[in-house]
Design a protein around this motif. Structure first.
Motif, mmCIF file in Angstrom:
data_model
loop_
_atom_site.group_PDB
_atom_site.id
_atom_site.type_symbol
_atom_site.label_atom_id
_atom_site.label_comp_id
_atom_site.label_asym_id
_atom_site.label_seq_id
_atom_site.Cartn_x
_atom_site.Cartn_y
_atom_site.Cartn_z
ATOM 1 N N ILE A 31 5.974 25.638 -15.980
ATOM 2 C CA ILE A 31 4.747 24.840 -15.912
ATOM 3 C C ILE A 31 4.592 24.307 -14.487
ATOM 4 O O ILE A 31 5.516 23.710 -13.939
ATOM 5 C CB ILE A 31 4.780 23.664 -16.906
ATOM 6 N N SER A 32 3.414 24.538 -13.919
ATOM 7 C CA SER A 32 3.109 24.022 -12.585
ATOM 8 C C SER A 32 1.846 23.174 -12.662
ATOM 9 O O SER A 32 1.087 23.255 -13.629
ATOM 10 C CB SER A 32 2.923 25.166 -11.580
ATOM 11 N N ILE A 33 1.608 22.376 -11.614
ATOM 12 C CA ILE A 33 0.474 21.460 -11.617
ATOM 13 C C ILE A 33 -0.208 21.468 -10.259
ATOM 14 O O ILE A 33 0.449 21.619 -9.221
ATOM 15 C CB ILE A 33 0.945 20.034 -11.991
ATOM 16 N N THR A 34 -1.528 21.348 -10.273
ATOM 17 C CA THR A 34 -2.325 21.189 -9.059
ATOM 18 C C THR A 34 -3.215 19.973 -9.222
ATOM 19 O O THR A 34 -3.915 19.845 -10.232
ATOM 20 C CB THR A 34 -3.206 22.430 -8.794
ATOM 21 N N LEU A 35 -3.180 19.073 -8.266
ATOM 22 C CA LEU A 35 -4.046 17.895 -8.281
ATOM 23 C C LEU A 35 -5.321 18.204 -7.510
ATOM 24 O O LEU A 35 -5.269 18.736 -6.397
ATOM 25 C CB LEU A 35 -3.334 16.696 -7.649
ATOM 26 N N VAL A 36 -6.453 17.865 -8.093
ATOM 27 C CA VAL A 36 -7.755 18.102 -7.454
ATOM 28 C C VAL A 36 -8.441 16.756 -7.233
ATOM 29 O O VAL A 36 -8.707 16.016 -8.187
ATOM 30 C CB VAL A 36 -8.645 19.015 -8.312
ATOM 31 N N GLY A 37 -8.722 16.440 -5.966
ATOM 32 C CA GLY A 37 -9.398 15.198 -5.630
ATOM 33 C C GLY A 37 -10.746 15.461 -4.993
ATOM 34 O O GLY A 37 -11.146 16.609 -4.772
ATOM 35 N N THR A 38 -11.457 14.395 -4.681
ATOM 36 C CA THR A 38 -12.778 14.539 -4.076
ATOM 37 C C THR A 38 -12.705 15.025 -2.633
ATOM 38 O O THR A 38 -13.694 15.534 -2.095
ATOM 39 C CB THR A 38 -13.523 13.193 -4.112
ATOM 40 N N GLY B 252 -10.083 17.158 -1.533
ATOM 41 C CA GLY B 252 -9.259 18.357 -1.431
ATOM 42 C C GLY B 252 -8.332 18.494 -2.622
ATOM 43 O O GLY B 252 -8.429 17.734 -3.595
ATOM 44 N N GLN B 253 -7.436 19.455 -2.561
ATOM 45 C CA GLN B 253 -6.492 19.677 -3.649
ATOM 46 C C GLN B 253 -5.103 19.958 -3.111
ATOM 47 O O GLN B 253 -4.926 20.361 -1.962
ATOM 48 C CB GLN B 253 -6.948 20.833 -4.531
ATOM 49 N N SER B 254 -4.110 19.711 -3.962
ATOM 50 C CA SER B 254 -2.718 19.903 -3.565
ATOM 51 C C SER B 254 -2.307 21.356 -3.721
ATOM 52 O O SER B 254 -3.027 22.168 -4.314
ATOM 53 C CB SER B 254 -1.814 19.019 -4.430
ATOM 54 N N GLN B 255 -1.148 21.674 -3.206
ATOM 55 C CA GLN B 255 -0.522 22.965 -3.484
ATOM 56 C C GLN B 255 0.002 22.959 -4.921
ATOM 57 O O GLN B 255 0.264 21.903 -5.497
ATOM 58 C CB GLN B 255 0.635 23.216 -2.516
ATOM 59 N N LYS B 256 0.130 24.134 -5.494
ATOM 60 C CA LYS B 256 0.702 24.230 -6.840
ATOM 61 C C LYS B 256 2.170 23.789 -6.784
ATOM 62 O O LYS B 256 2.950 24.285 -5.976
ATOM 63 C CB LYS B 256 0.603 25.655 -7.362
ATOM 64 N N THR B 257 2.522 22.838 -7.657
ATOM 65 C CA THR B 257 3.875 22.284 -7.675
ATOM 66 C C THR B 257 4.508 22.543 -9.035
ATOM 67 O O THR B 257 3.933 22.185 -10.069
ATOM 68 C CB THR B 257 3.858 20.761 -7.411
ATOM 69 N N THR B 258 5.670 23.167 -9.061
ATOM 70 C CA THR B 258 6.352 23.469 -10.318
ATOM 71 C C THR B 258 6.956 22.204 -10.909
ATOM 72 O O THR B 258 7.636 21.439 -10.220
ATOM 73 C CB THR B 258 7.458 24.509 -10.111
ATOM 74 N N VAL B 259 6.698 21.999 -12.196
ATOM 75 C CA VAL B 259 7.228 20.831 -12.890
ATOM 76 C C VAL B 259 8.636 21.117 -13.393
ATOM 77 O O VAL B 259 9.588 20.431 -13.051
ATOM 78 C CB VAL B 259 6.318 20.429 -14.071
ATOM 79 N N SER B 260 8.774 22.131 -14.237
ATOM 80 C CA SER B 260 10.069 22.421 -14.844
ATOM 81 C C SER B 260 9.971 23.693 -15.661
ATOM 82 O O SER B 260 8.890 24.235 -15.888
ATOM 83 C CB SER B 260 10.515 21.262 -15.739
ATOM 84 N N PHE B 261 11.129 24.173 -16.123
ATOM 85 C CA PHE B 261 11.194 25.322 -17.027
ATOM 86 C C PHE B 261 11.637 24.905 -18.426
ATOM 87 O O PHE B 261 11.837 25.755 -19.270
ATOM 88 C CB PHE B 261 12.178 26.378 -16.485
ATOM 89 N N TRP B 262 11.805 23.620 -18.668
ATOM 90 C CA TRP B 262 12.351 23.184 -19.951
ATOM 91 C C TRP B 262 11.688 21.882 -20.375
ATOM 92 O O TRP B 262 11.962 20.825 -19.819
ATOM 93 C CB TRP B 262 13.861 22.992 -19.852
ATOM 94 N N PHE B 263 10.805 21.969 -21.374
ATOM 95 C CA PHE B 263 10.110 20.791 -21.880
ATOM 96 C C PHE B 263 10.533 20.556 -23.323
ATOM 97 O O PHE B 263 10.493 21.479 -24.141
ATOM 98 C CB PHE B 263 8.593 20.997 -21.827
ATOM 99 N N LEU C 127 -5.988 12.974 -0.948
ATOM 100 C CA LEU C 127 -6.922 13.819 -1.689
ATOM 101 C C LEU C 127 -8.155 13.060 -2.167
ATOM 102 O O LEU C 127 -9.056 13.666 -2.757
ATOM 103 C CB LEU C 127 -6.222 14.448 -2.905
ATOM 104 N N GLY C 128 -8.197 11.756 -1.937
ATOM 105 C CA GLY C 128 -9.289 10.961 -2.479
ATOM 106 C C GLY C 128 -9.054 10.711 -3.958
ATOM 107 O O GLY C 128 -7.984 11.028 -4.506
ATOM 108 N N PRO C 129 -10.027 10.140 -4.665
ATOM 109 C CA PRO C 129 -9.880 9.940 -6.113
ATOM 110 C C PRO C 129 -9.577 11.261 -6.817
ATOM 111 O O PRO C 129 -10.230 12.280 -6.567
ATOM 112 C CB PRO C 129 -11.248 9.386 -6.526
ATOM 113 N N ILE C 130 -8.579 11.241 -7.718
ATOM 114 C CA ILE C 130 -8.189 12.457 -8.434
ATOM 115 C C ILE C 130 -9.137 12.659 -9.617
ATOM 116 O O ILE C 130 -9.269 11.775 -10.468
ATOM 117 C CB ILE C 130 -6.732 12.365 -8.933
ATOM 118 N N ILE C 131 -9.797 13.807 -9.664
ATOM 119 C CA ILE C 131 -10.820 14.054 -10.692
ATOM 120 C C ILE C 131 -10.403 15.123 -11.702
ATOM 121 O O ILE C 131 -10.893 15.139 -12.826
ATOM 122 C CB ILE C 131 -12.157 14.452 -10.053
#
Length: 227
Positions: free
Chosen positions: A22-29, A31-42, A58-62
């Motif tokens: 599972i990876s995550i990308t933050l999107v703000g007003t 710009g956006q972050s690079q894809k960041t891996t969370v983990s392989f075990w939830f 990134l400004g406010p995260i939307i």
């Protein structure tokens, strides 16, 4: 360097966890972050903490994008929510409550309730349009019989998306636990009582066995003195 603290929570039902990536990308007003891996075990009912580092604020995260990827075996994941703390201390919560299956990306909006007219950014307008389109494709109606209300155009609940089936899983779990609790009260003599209750304290003796337990998402509490 802007540093964002993120918590990713998994649902608490059986099978909600996953061993897939599972990876995550933050999107703000701004710009956006690079894809960041969370983990392989939830694990069900657990949270994962991670740090997302960006070259600039990134400004406010939307939006938050969740990316699910597998190498070999498919293992579905039920995400409860994502919480983001920005460098300036601003807090954002993204309710998800959806299954992610296969290799997929899911966009989740920030949890503040907004009307269509409140969406000023084009990216939010497009997200709403695509979400509505997906719902229209998923929920098609048919006429069961003349004079009857319409019903979903499916032959079985198994044809529905897993996120829609979730409510049925909860209902089954709730019913099952109630049956067990009913059996417990029957054995204790509460359900076969031939006379009326004489006081609230007597009634509380029933709830003392289940007080504080959660059944089907509901927390059981004893009756209050005020009734």
């Amino acid at each position: 360097m802007a540093v964002y603290k993120v918590k990713v929570a998994t649902g608490d039902m059986v099978g909600a966890g996953t061993k897939n990536s599972i990876s995550i990308t933050l999107v703000g007003t701004l710009g956006q972050s690079q894809k960041t891996t969370v983990s392989f075990w939830f694990l069900p009912g657990k949270e994962k903490d991670l740090t997302v580092r960006c070259e600039r604020d990134l400004g406010p995260i939307i939006l938050v994008r969740l990316h699910k990827w597998r190498l070999f075996l498919e293992d579905g994941w039920f995400c409860r929510d994502i919480r983001v703390t920005a460098p300036d201390g601003s807090f954002y919560r993204f309710p998800c409550y959806q299954w992610l299956e296969g290799v997929t990306t899911l966009e989740v909006r920030e949890g503040s309730a907004k009307k269509l007219a409140d969406d000023e950014l084009e990216i939010l307008k497009e997200h709403r349009r695509l979400e509505l389109q997906a719902r229209q494709e998923a929920f098609r109606w048919k006429s069961f019989a003349e004079g009857w209300p319409g019903c979903l155009n499916v032959d079985s609940i198994t044809e529905l998306d897993s996120s829609v089936q979730f409510s049925c899983v909860r209902a089954t779990n709730f019913t099952g636990v109630l049956v067990l609790q009913g059996a417990s009260h029957l054995l204790a003599g509460f359900l076969l009582r031939p006379t009326s209750w004489t006081s609230l304290d007597e009634m509380r003796s029933i709830f003392s066995r289940t007080e504080g337990r959660e059944i089907g998402g509901y927390l059981l509490r004893p009756p209050s003195p005020a009734g």
